[in-house]
Design a protein around this motif. Structure first.
Motif, mmCIF file in Angstrom:
data_model
loop_
_atom_site.group_PDB
_atom_site.id
_atom_site.type_symbol
_atom_site.label_atom_id
_atom_site.label_comp_id
_atom_site.label_asym_id
_atom_site.label_seq_id
_atom_site.Cartn_x
_atom_site.Cartn_y
_atom_site.Cartn_z
ATOM 1 N N ARG A 96 -4.802 -38.483 27.046
ATOM 2 C CA ARG A 96 -6.290 -37.745 27.324
ATOM 3 C C ARG A 96 -6.664 -36.856 26.112
ATOM 4 O O ARG A 96 -7.877 -36.516 26.799
ATOM 5 C CB ARG A 96 -5.445 -36.076 28.379
ATOM 6 C CG ARG A 96 -5.985 -35.566 28.983
ATOM 7 C CD ARG A 96 -5.530 -34.456 29.949
ATOM 8 N NE ARG A 96 -3.970 -34.869 30.470
ATOM 9 C CZ ARG A 96 -2.475 -33.745 30.018
ATOM 10 N NH1 ARG A 96 -3.089 -32.621 29.527
ATOM 11 N NH2 ARG A 96 -1.783 -34.621 30.693
ATOM 12 N N ILE A 97 -6.259 -36.698 24.897
ATOM 13 C CA ILE A 97 -6.757 -36.275 24.013
ATOM 14 C C ILE A 97 -6.682 -37.304 23.185
ATOM 15 O O ILE A 97 -6.700 -36.983 22.245
ATOM 16 C CB ILE A 97 -6.095 -35.004 23.707
ATOM 17 C CG1 ILE A 97 -4.319 -35.235 23.605
ATOM 18 C CG2 ILE A 97 -6.152 -33.780 24.837
ATOM 19 C CD1 ILE A 97 -3.398 -33.991 22.337
ATOM 20 N N LYS B 232 -3.439 -24.804 23.382
ATOM 21 C CA LYS B 232 -4.778 -24.119 24.482
ATOM 22 C C LYS B 232 -5.848 -23.964 23.303
ATOM 23 O O LYS B 232 -6.759 -24.591 24.225
ATOM 24 C CB LYS B 232 -4.040 -23.216 25.327
ATOM 25 C CG LYS B 232 -4.856 -23.459 26.659
ATOM 26 C CD LYS B 232 -4.591 -22.742 28.030
ATOM 27 C CE LYS B 232 -5.552 -20.890 27.043
ATOM 28 N NZ LYS B 232 -4.758 -19.888 28.460
ATOM 29 N N PHE C 110 -0.099 -30.165 17.069
ATOM 30 C CA PHE C 110 0.333 -29.985 19.185
ATOM 31 C C PHE C 110 1.667 -29.825 19.229
ATOM 32 O O PHE C 110 1.875 -29.300 19.571
ATOM 33 C CB PHE C 110 -0.978 -30.484 18.984
ATOM 34 C CG PHE C 110 -0.994 -29.786 20.793
ATOM 35 C CD1 PHE C 110 -0.360 -30.947 22.033
ATOM 36 C CD2 PHE C 110 -0.733 -28.458 21.024
ATOM 37 C CE1 PHE C 110 0.160 -30.082 23.167
ATOM 38 C CE2 PHE C 110 -0.857 -28.296 22.349
ATOM 39 C CZ PHE C 110 -0.778 -28.900 23.776
ATOM 40 N N GLN D 94 -7.274 -24.971 21.221
ATOM 41 C CA GLN D 94 -7.862 -26.294 20.393
ATOM 42 C C GLN D 94 -8.127 -27.282 20.680
ATOM 43 O O GLN D 94 -9.411 -28.018 20.790
ATOM 44 C CB GLN D 94 -6.273 -26.209 19.427
ATOM 45 C CG GLN D 94 -6.446 -25.845 17.674
ATOM 46 C CD GLN D 94 -5.035 -26.088 17.388
ATOM 47 O OE1 GLN D 94 -3.593 -26.349 16.765
ATOM 48 N NE2 GLN D 94 -5.353 -26.769 15.698
ATOM 49 N N ILE D 95 -7.335 -27.581 22.201
ATOM 50 C CA ILE D 95 -7.638 -28.610 23.576
ATOM 51 C C ILE D 95 -8.863 -27.995 23.644
ATOM 52 O O ILE D 95 -9.600 -29.159 23.964
ATOM 53 C CB ILE D 95 -6.359 -28.204 24.585
ATOM 54 C CG1 ILE D 95 -5.424 -29.269 24.116
ATOM 55 C CG2 ILE D 95 -7.172 -29.525 25.516
ATOM 56 C CD1 ILE D 95 -4.463 -29.220 24.340
ATOM 57 N N GLU E 248 -12.134 -28.725 21.382
ATOM 58 C CA GLU E 248 -12.117 -29.735 21.625
ATOM 59 C C GLU E 248 -12.668 -30.221 22.253
ATOM 60 O O GLU E 248 -14.371 -31.470 22.399
ATOM 61 C CB GLU E 248 -10.706 -30.870 21.265
ATOM 62 C CG GLU E 248 -11.026 -32.436 20.788
ATOM 63 C CD GLU E 248 -11.169 -32.439 19.609
ATOM 64 O OE1 GLU E 248 -12.133 -33.999 20.064
ATOM 65 O OE2 GLU E 248 -11.364 -31.739 18.694
ATOM 66 N N ALA E 249 -12.265 -30.261 23.717
ATOM 67 C CA ALA E 249 -13.351 -30.526 24.931
ATOM 68 C C ALA E 249 -14.404 -29.795 24.729
ATOM 69 O O ALA E 249 -15.490 -30.403 25.402
ATOM 70 C CB ALA E 249 -12.320 -29.979 26.494
ATOM 71 N N LEU F 88 -0.631 -36.259 27.904
ATOM 72 C CA LEU F 88 -1.242 -35.376 27.044
ATOM 73 C C LEU F 88 -1.748 -36.632 26.387
ATOM 74 O O LEU F 88 -2.889 -35.996 25.762
ATOM 75 C CB LEU F 88 -0.199 -34.467 26.210
ATOM 76 C CG LEU F 88 0.224 -33.414 25.792
ATOM 77 C CD1 LEU F 88 -1.325 -32.738 26.661
ATOM 78 C CD2 LEU F 88 0.972 -32.400 25.710
ATOM 79 N N CYS G 193 -8.613 -37.105 19.833
ATOM 80 C CA CYS G 193 -7.874 -36.050 18.984
ATOM 81 C C CYS G 193 -7.884 -36.136 17.302
ATOM 82 O O CYS G 193 -6.922 -37.978 17.575
ATOM 83 C CB CYS G 193 -7.184 -35.206 19.237
ATOM 84 S SG CYS G 193 -7.759 -34.732 20.506
#
Ligand SMILES: [Zn+2]
Length: 573
Positions: free
Chosen positions: A9-10, A36, A21, A38-39, A42-43, A6, A13
């Motif tokens: 992957r981010i 979720k 998170f 927020q992810i 961001e994405a 996780l 951030c």
């Protein structure tokens, strides 16, 4: 999913975000939903679509996933896919481990051809939108005897979906099979529209001098739509292809948006996009015998079906024409081009399932023969390589086109009146899953098929069926079987049934209708159902000036003196 995954992957951030998170998922499930969001924020903060990869566990899972995200390709057990924010929201609920990737357009920088510099275009640069439109209409201006160019409608953002129709006696509807090539339904698969434009250029400039081109133009009605998703290609504006997207302007994959034989009218759960509707209307209004939809991202010929594992009734023919394409492309290219999979070809679902693709839609609902051509592994090839890909594909594109001239063909007419009949032509003990063909409004049918010995059944409503047994056909051969059908005694007098002829596409902005019965009323609607024109008459021949109509497909509804109604579509170029 594991926490280290996780976090990696981010990676973009902030530490603060990761900390908050972790706190959220530790303390509250409800607040994890906020995580979720927020992810997703961001994405998708600077992109409408994201490219990502993940590993899959079973083919069943892949089939389910293909309804919520747009799978681009599968390599071993790794899936590459695109998603809009809404798609990714659904994918997120599967809790699969994934990796966000750079969009294929990220590091791409193409130098655009600029017509204002008064240079001659040499096929080694990408085109701005206005230059693309000008080039299309220029083909018709330069070769009016064999080429017409028109729009079949506008995209979400109002760009034109242009089609070039190429044939001898271009103004006349002849006894010729119709063939449809279309490119770049995925806006970021850059090579495809340039190859289609070059094909139009090749067919028009070589007509009269090249033997194969003469044969193709004289015996086929060729329709070519180079750019099926202009909003995707010009997502960064009309002057650049550098920010091209796969999806249309509504972030929807058009090649997952068609009715599917297995998964129903809306397999992607989304309404039909305006582009999808235009292509569906075109398929309705014309009678395409064969077609192809061109893509990039791999180098392979992908043949039906994409939606289910049962093979197509003409599986041996599909393998034959697919191998012919791949073999020809291999012959004209360096080692390594289009030679993966099964020597350059694959059954669709053997690779990965697609629900709502145009290929299966055309095959199942329109009895057409359409395959999916993947023309370059790289979606964003540099402009200087464009001529190479034309060299690799030119002869293969011509050969596939020529296949529409082979197989069984003929005309079906009424035994007594000689009038054409729209009949069903079914190969006995062979056809299933809608693989039969229909004759067109002039009674002509075309049935591409692998060499063999067949029995053909001809049937139509209110007519006695006819069978033709022991019909031998070879590859690269054609055989004409004309059939006359006798009317069953239904008590309906022939002269009470109206017949109409409409010039389609319309010429000189004048809708011309000839009818066997007096026309009482005509109404013309846009494809969205708006009434555009209405008038009363008492005549068998009508000429209506439609100068003020926008280019596109229209529906005309006619009422006759005997109270009967007829509805027909026409294209206003
Ligand atoms: Zn594609």
């Amino acid at each position: 999913m594991s926490l280290p995954h996780l976090i990696s992957r981010i990676s973009k951030c902030t530490k603060l975000f990761i900390l908050s998170f972790l706190m959220l998922i530790n303390f509250s499930i409800t607040k994890a939903q906020g995580g979720k969001t927020q992810i997703l924020d961001e994405a998708f903060k600077s992109a409408k679509e994201r490219y990502f990869s993940f590993s899959f566990e079973s083919r069943d899972q892949l089939n389910q996933l293909s309804k919520i995200i747009s799978i681009d390709k599968v390599e071993k057990d790794k899936v590459y896919a695109y998603a809009s924010r809404a798609d990714f929201d659904n994918f997120f609920n599967t809790h699969l481990d994934y990796e966000l990737l750079d969009h294929p357009n990220t590091f791409f920088h193409a130098e655009m051809f600029d017509s204002k510099l008064k240079k001659t275009y040499a096929w080694d640069q990408y085109l701005m939108y206005e230059d693309y439109v000008d080039m299309m209409y220029q083909f018709a201006n330069d070769y009016p005897a064999i080429c017409q160019v028109f729009s079949i409608g506008q995209t979400v953002e109002g760009r034109e979906l242009l089609v070039a129709k190429i044939s001898d006696n271009i103004d006349v509807s002849e006894a010729e099979p119709q063939f449809f090539y279309s490119g770049q339904i995925h806006g970021d698969e850059l090579v495809t529209s340039i190859l289609m434009l070059r094909l139009i250029d090749y067919l028009t400039t070589n007509y009269g001098t090249d033997e194969q081109v003469n044969k193709l133009v004289n015996s086929i009605e060729i329709w070519i739509n180079p750019l099926a998703n202009p909003d995707g290609l010009y997502a960064g504006g009309n002057t650049t292809v550098n920010y091209a997207t796969r999806f249309n302007a509504n972030s929807i994959d058009l090649n997952r948006n068609f009715p599917d034989p297995e998964d129903g009218e809306h397999p992607d759960g989304k309404s039909w996009q305006t582009e999808t509707q235009h292509f569906m209307n075109l398929a309705e209004a014309q009678h395409f015998v064969m077609s192809a939809n061109t893509h990039a991202g791999a180098e392979v010929v992908n043949y039906p079906w994409d939606t289910w594992t049962v093979r197509h009734a003409d599986d041996n023919w599909w393998q034959f024409v697919s191998h012919e394409y791949a073999d020809t492309a291999q012959f004209y290219s360096p080692i390594g081009y289009m030679d993966g999979f099964n020597d350059g070809i694959t059954n669709g679902i053997d690779w990965y399932p697609i629900n709502g693709g145009r290929q299966d839609y055309m095959n199942y609902f329109h009895h057409c023969r359409e395959f999916t051509l993947e023309q370059s592994t790289e979606k964003h090839i540099s402009e200087s390589q464009l001529p190479d890909y034309w060299d690799y594909n030119r002869q293969a594109l011509l050969n596939y086109l020529e296949q529409v001239t082979y197989g069984f063909n003929g005309r079906i007419t009424d035994l007594e009146t000689g009038d054409p009949i729209q009949a069903k032509i079914e190969i006995d003990g062979h056809d299933f899953d809608e693989s039969f063909v229909l004759s067109n409004q002039d009674g002509y049918y075309y049935r591409p098929i692998k060499a063999g010995l067949y029995t053909l059944n001809f049937s139509a409503d209110e007519y006695e069926s006819v069978s033709k047994t022991n019909q031998q056909i070879a590859d690269y051969d054609s055989k004409t079987i004309n059939v006359q059908l006798q009317k069953l005694n239904t008590g309906i007098e022939e002269n009470t049934i109206s017949k109409i002829q409409i010039t389609n596409p319309v010429h000189n902005h004048t809708l011309h209708i000839i009818s066997s019965l007096n026309i009482k009323q005509i109404k013309i609607y846009s494809i969205l159902g708006q009434l555009i024109y209405s008038s009363q008459y008492n005549t068998k021949e009508l000429q209506i000036d439609i100068q003020n109509f926008r280019p596109g497909i229209y529906i005309t509804k006619l009422e006759f003196s005997n109270g009967e109604h007829i509805q027909q579509r026409f294209i206003n170029p």
